[in-house]
Motif scaffolding. Structure first.
Motif, PDB file in Angstrom:
ATOM      1  N   UNK A  47       0.782  -1.251  -0.328  1.00  0.00           N
ATOM      2  CA  UNK A  47      -0.257  -0.232   0.136  1.00  0.00           C
ATOM      3  C   UNK A  47       0.748   1.170  -0.230  1.00  0.00           C
ATOM      4  N   UNK A  48       1.711   1.470   0.879  1.00  0.00           N
ATOM      5  CA  UNK A  48       2.428   2.714   0.899  1.00  0.00           C
ATOM      6  C   UNK A  48       3.606   2.661  -0.012  1.00  0.00           C
ATOM      7  N   UNK A  70      -3.904   9.195   6.315  1.00  0.00           N
ATOM      8  CA  UNK A  70      -4.406   7.514   5.694  1.00  0.00           C
ATOM      9  C   UNK A  70      -4.970   7.574   6.012  1.00  0.00           C
ATOM     10  N   UNK A  71      -6.618   7.353   6.026  1.00  0.00           N
ATOM     11  CA  UNK A  71      -7.660   7.451   6.008  1.00  0.00           C
ATOM     12  C   UNK A  71      -8.437   5.731   7.066  1.00  0.00           C
ATOM     13  N   UNK A  72      -9.057   5.925   7.946  1.00  0.00           N
ATOM     14  CA  UNK A  72      -9.867   4.665   8.491  1.00  0.00           C
ATOM     15  C   UNK A  72      -9.942   3.972   7.043  1.00  0.00           C
ATOM     16  N   UNK A  73     -11.069   4.734   6.421  1.00  0.00           N
ATOM     17  CA  UNK A  73     -11.265   4.047   5.068  1.00  0.00           C
ATOM     18  C   UNK A  73     -10.098   2.745   4.474  1.00  0.00           C
ATOM     19  N   UNK A  74      -8.980   3.464   4.046  1.00  0.00           N
ATOM     20  CA  UNK A  74      -7.777   2.651   3.904  1.00  0.00           C
ATOM     21  C   UNK A  74      -7.783   1.679   4.675  1.00  0.00           C
ATOM     22  N   UNK A  75      -7.081   1.325   5.815  1.00  0.00           N
ATOM     23  CA  UNK A  75      -7.121   0.559   6.360  1.00  0.00           C
ATOM     24  C   UNK A  75      -8.356  -0.356   6.457  1.00  0.00           C
ATOM     25  N   UNK A  76      -9.864  -0.276   5.835  1.00  0.00           N
ATOM     26  CA  UNK A  76     -11.076  -1.686   5.357  1.00  0.00           C
ATOM     27  C   UNK A  76     -10.297  -2.076   4.139  1.00  0.00           C
ATOM     28  N   UNK A  77     -10.664  -1.173   3.344  1.00  0.00           N
ATOM     29  CA  UNK A  77     -10.159  -1.416   2.003  1.00  0.00           C
ATOM     30  C   UNK A  77      -8.983  -1.738   1.366  1.00  0.00           C
ATOM     31  N   UNK A  78      -7.856  -1.534   1.962  1.00  0.00           N
ATOM     32  CA  UNK A  78      -6.382  -2.465   2.147  1.00  0.00           C
ATOM     33  C   UNK A  78      -5.890  -3.313   2.761  1.00  0.00           C
ATOM     34  N   UNK A  79      -6.026  -3.252   4.537  1.00  0.00           N
ATOM     35  CA  UNK A  79      -6.150  -4.328   4.841  1.00  0.00           C
ATOM     36  C   UNK A  79      -4.608  -4.509   5.039  1.00  0.00           C
ATOM     37  N   UNK A  80      -4.709  -6.114   4.919  1.00  0.00           N
ATOM     38  CA  UNK A  80      -3.215  -6.461   5.145  1.00  0.00           C
ATOM     39  C   UNK A  80      -2.582  -6.094   3.594  1.00  0.00           C
ATOM     40  N   UNK A  81      -2.328  -5.015   3.541  1.00  0.00           N
ATOM     41  CA  UNK A  81      -1.377  -4.239   2.111  1.00  0.00           C
ATOM     42  C   UNK A  81      -0.550  -3.159   3.546  1.00  0.00           C
ATOM     43  N   UNK A  82      -0.950  -2.766   4.337  1.00  0.00           N
ATOM     44  CA  UNK A  82      -0.219  -1.999   4.952  1.00  0.00           C
ATOM     45  C   UNK A  82       0.640  -2.797   6.007  1.00  0.00           C
ATOM     46  N   UNK A  83       0.694  -4.335   5.866  1.00  0.00           N
ATOM     47  CA  UNK A  83       1.762  -4.930   6.414  1.00  0.00           C
ATOM     48  C   UNK A  83       3.205  -5.149   6.239  1.00  0.00           C
ATOM     49  N   UNK A  84       4.207  -4.428   6.675  1.00  0.00           N
ATOM     50  CA  UNK A  84       4.989  -4.916   6.691  1.00  0.00           C
ATOM     51  C   UNK A  84       5.754  -5.607   7.675  1.00  0.00           C
ATOM     52  N   UNK A  85       5.117  -6.752   7.720  1.00  0.00           N
ATOM     53  CA  UNK A  85       6.267  -7.972   8.355  1.00  0.00           C
ATOM     54  C   UNK A  85       4.531  -9.598   7.571  1.00  0.00           C
ATOM     55  N   UNK A 102     -22.130   0.004   6.523  1.00  0.00           N
ATOM     56  CA  UNK A 102     -22.503  -1.188   7.579  1.00  0.00           C
ATOM     57  C   UNK A 102     -22.197  -2.051   7.242  1.00  0.00           C
ATOM     58  N   UNK A 103     -21.505  -3.256   8.740  1.00  0.00           N
ATOM     59  CA  UNK A 103     -20.615  -4.503   8.090  1.00  0.00           C
ATOM     60  C   UNK A 103     -19.116  -4.005   7.280  1.00  0.00           C
ATOM     61  N   UNK A 104     -19.041  -3.359   7.046  1.00  0.00           N
ATOM     62  CA  UNK A 104     -17.285  -2.805   7.249  1.00  0.00           C
ATOM     63  C   UNK A 104     -16.591  -2.917   8.675  1.00  0.00           C
ATOM     64  N   UNK A 105     -15.694  -3.100   8.769  1.00  0.00           N
ATOM     65  CA  UNK A 105     -15.005  -3.386   9.996  1.00  0.00           C
ATOM     66  C   UNK A 105     -13.415  -3.184   9.651  1.00  0.00           C
ATOM     67  N   UNK A 106     -12.850  -3.091  10.332  1.00  0.00           N
ATOM     68  CA  UNK A 106     -11.079  -2.489  10.555  1.00  0.00           C
ATOM     69  C   UNK A 106     -10.321  -3.121  11.002  1.00  0.00           C
ATOM     70  N   UNK A 107      -9.308  -3.438  10.757  1.00  0.00           N
ATOM     71  CA  UNK A 107      -8.394  -4.350  11.392  1.00  0.00           C
ATOM     72  C   UNK A 107      -6.662  -3.973  11.800  1.00  0.00           C
ATOM     73  N   UNK A 108      -6.607  -3.497  12.947  1.00  0.00           N
ATOM     74  CA  UNK A 108      -5.274  -3.604  13.461  1.00  0.00           C
ATOM     75  C   UNK A 108      -4.383  -4.524  13.364  1.00  0.00           C
ATOM     76  N   UNK A 109      -3.189  -4.564  13.078  1.00  0.00           N
ATOM     77  CA  UNK A 109      -2.176  -6.124  13.485  1.00  0.00           C
ATOM     78  C   UNK A 109      -1.034  -4.847  14.405  1.00  0.00           C
TER      79      UNK A 109
END
Ligand SMILES: [Zn+2]
Length: 443
Positions: A47-48, A70-85, A102-109
């Motif tokens: 992502x980055x 970076x927005x909450x929407x990025x976390x929702x739609x890009x998710x794992x693409x933000x991971x660096x490990x 509705x029904x969307x969630x964000x995940x923080x790793x």
């Protein structure tokens, strides 16, 4: 007045000697870390890599303003693409429901190292209000490794305080019985839940025990709740700032109780105009954004919190040279917008309603339409509280009084009898909005 322990914490981390923290050295460290985080994100996060392509390294931290948000929407739609490990290195995933879609969630790793840094900051922050040997009762969820209560309990062990982890307050009398058995020096919990406990104490004059200090966590803290806790228990009340995306802890009040000193070893904060997205000078209100400086699993660059606040100009009375973030004015998700000129916040309501005696819980429902309607449903212990007093309290809010007088808003109030065996609500407080002129943002 005692200086915030964050000064000594940062001095130790920066291997700094002398009697006070050198702010220039802290800013230099932050610039180095900002460039390191940008390089890390570009290399390891798909992502980055794309988002930050072609942007120059920073010669000064002010140049970060040229970087995209970076927005909450990025976390929702890009998710794992933000991971660096790799996912195998992730030890904790937090899923957050969002109010936007509705029904969307964000995940923080988080990796184990990320969580270790949170424990380290919590240990520093808790030493603002707890000494070695004192006993702390935590009314936060903590049964799962990596949860906020779990990390807080670990941090307390490091400063040699005794920790009792209860979990969120469920049935008020049950939590009060546990309190009376354990008689802790300090309480940590959700503002409305600790207010319910304190009101229960006041109503039945249960015990002569009083806490020395209370830390309020996980939701915005209305001044009215601080006032009531001080009235009932005569204790010192600390507020802190944080969100899961920050690695839970973002800042904590010192004994001056005038703004949060920030977790500046791990987070770089900015205030921007929420509409133009341009940085704002110190003292002006805008949206709080932050960049992680030490996050391993999922670094965030210029993440929009949706919180409105400002940096307080001038030095803190505690003697620290660290800057302070003023208490959050409101969260975008806690604003009801009837029209661009006619808005009010959940906090406006909280500041008048929680001062009423015997409050256990308050629900606010807004119906948008003709007419707009604000319906307040109060659960209370007090026999002396009635609908009229609730409406009187609401009319102390100038915007509500004006809207009602102009027939733009109909105010309604109801009191529910309190069933002592009904569990308290567990989530963050928000408006329940129905109707069709909804203009509520945030996540
Ligand atoms: Zn201070």
């Amino acid at each position: 007045m005692v200086r915030t322990p964050l000064d000594a914490w940062m001095m130790a981390k920066l291997a700094m000697t002398g009697s006070s923290l050198q702010i220039d050295a802290l800013r230099k460290y932050q610039l180095t870390r900002l460039n390191a985080v940008i390089a890390q994100a570009r290399t390891a996060s798909p992502f980055y890599r794309q988002r930050l392509a072609g942007l120059p390294d920073l010669r000064d931290s002010s140049e970060l303003a040229a970087y995209p948000l970076t927005s909450a929407g990025d976390l929702i739609t890009q998710g794992l693409q933000l991971l660096c490990v790799s996912q195998s290195q992730i030890s904790r995933v937090v899923t957050l429901a969002t109010s936007g879609t509705e029904g969307m969630s964000k995940k923080i790793y988080f990796t184990a190292a990320d969580q270790e840094l949170t424990i380290d900051f919590f240990a520093c922050g808790m030493s603002s209000l707890v000494e070695a040997g004192e006993r702390v009762l935590i009314f936060l969820s903590g049964e799962r490794p990596g949860s906020v209560g779990y990390l807080l309990a670990e941090s307390l062990r490091r400063i040699k305080a005794e920790c009792m982890l209860y979990g969120l307050v469920d049935i008020v009398p049950r939590a009060v019985s546990y309190l009376c058995e354990t008689k802790p020096d300090c309480l940590v919990g959700v503002p409305v839940q600790l207010l319910a406990i304190a009101n229960f104490f006041e109503r039945w004059q249960i015990d002569s025990w009083r806490p020395k200090a209370v830390l309020l966590s996980t939701d915005r803290v209305p001044d009215s709740i601080i006032t009531r806790l001080k009235q009932i228990w005569g204790c010192e009340v600390f507020d802190h700032y944080g969100m899961t995306e920050m690695g839970l802890g973002g800042g904590i009040e010192c004994s001056a109780h005038h703004g949060y000193h920030l977790r500046e070893m791990d987070l770089f904060f900015e205030i921007i105009d929420e509409h133009t997205e341009q940085p704002l000078p110190e003292g002006q209100y805008g949206e709080v954004i932050f960049t992680t400086l030490t996050r391993e699993g999922m670094p965030l660059i210029r993440y929009r919190t949706g919180d409105i606040a400002r940096f307080i100009p001038g030095a803190c009375p505690c003697g620290s040279g660290l800057r302070r973030l003023e208490k959050i004015k409101t969260r975008k998700s806690q604003i009801a917008v009837l029209s661009p000129e006619h808005t009010f916040t959940l906090n406006d309501l909280d500041e008048v309603l929680f001062l009423l005696p015997g409050i256990i819980d308050v629900a606010a429902k807004v119906h948008l339409g003709e007419p707009n309607c604000l319906n307040i449903i109060v659960t209370a212990l007090s026999d002396s509280l009635d609908e009229k007093k609730i409406l009187q309290a609401l009319r102390q809010i100038p915007m509500l009084a004006l809207l009602e007088s102009e027939n733009h808003l109909c105010l309604k109030a109801a009191i529910l009898p309190w069933d002592r065996n009904t569990p308290l609500p567990q989530g963050k407080r928000c408006f329940k909005i129905t109707g069709n002129k909804i203009l509520v943002g945030g996540a």
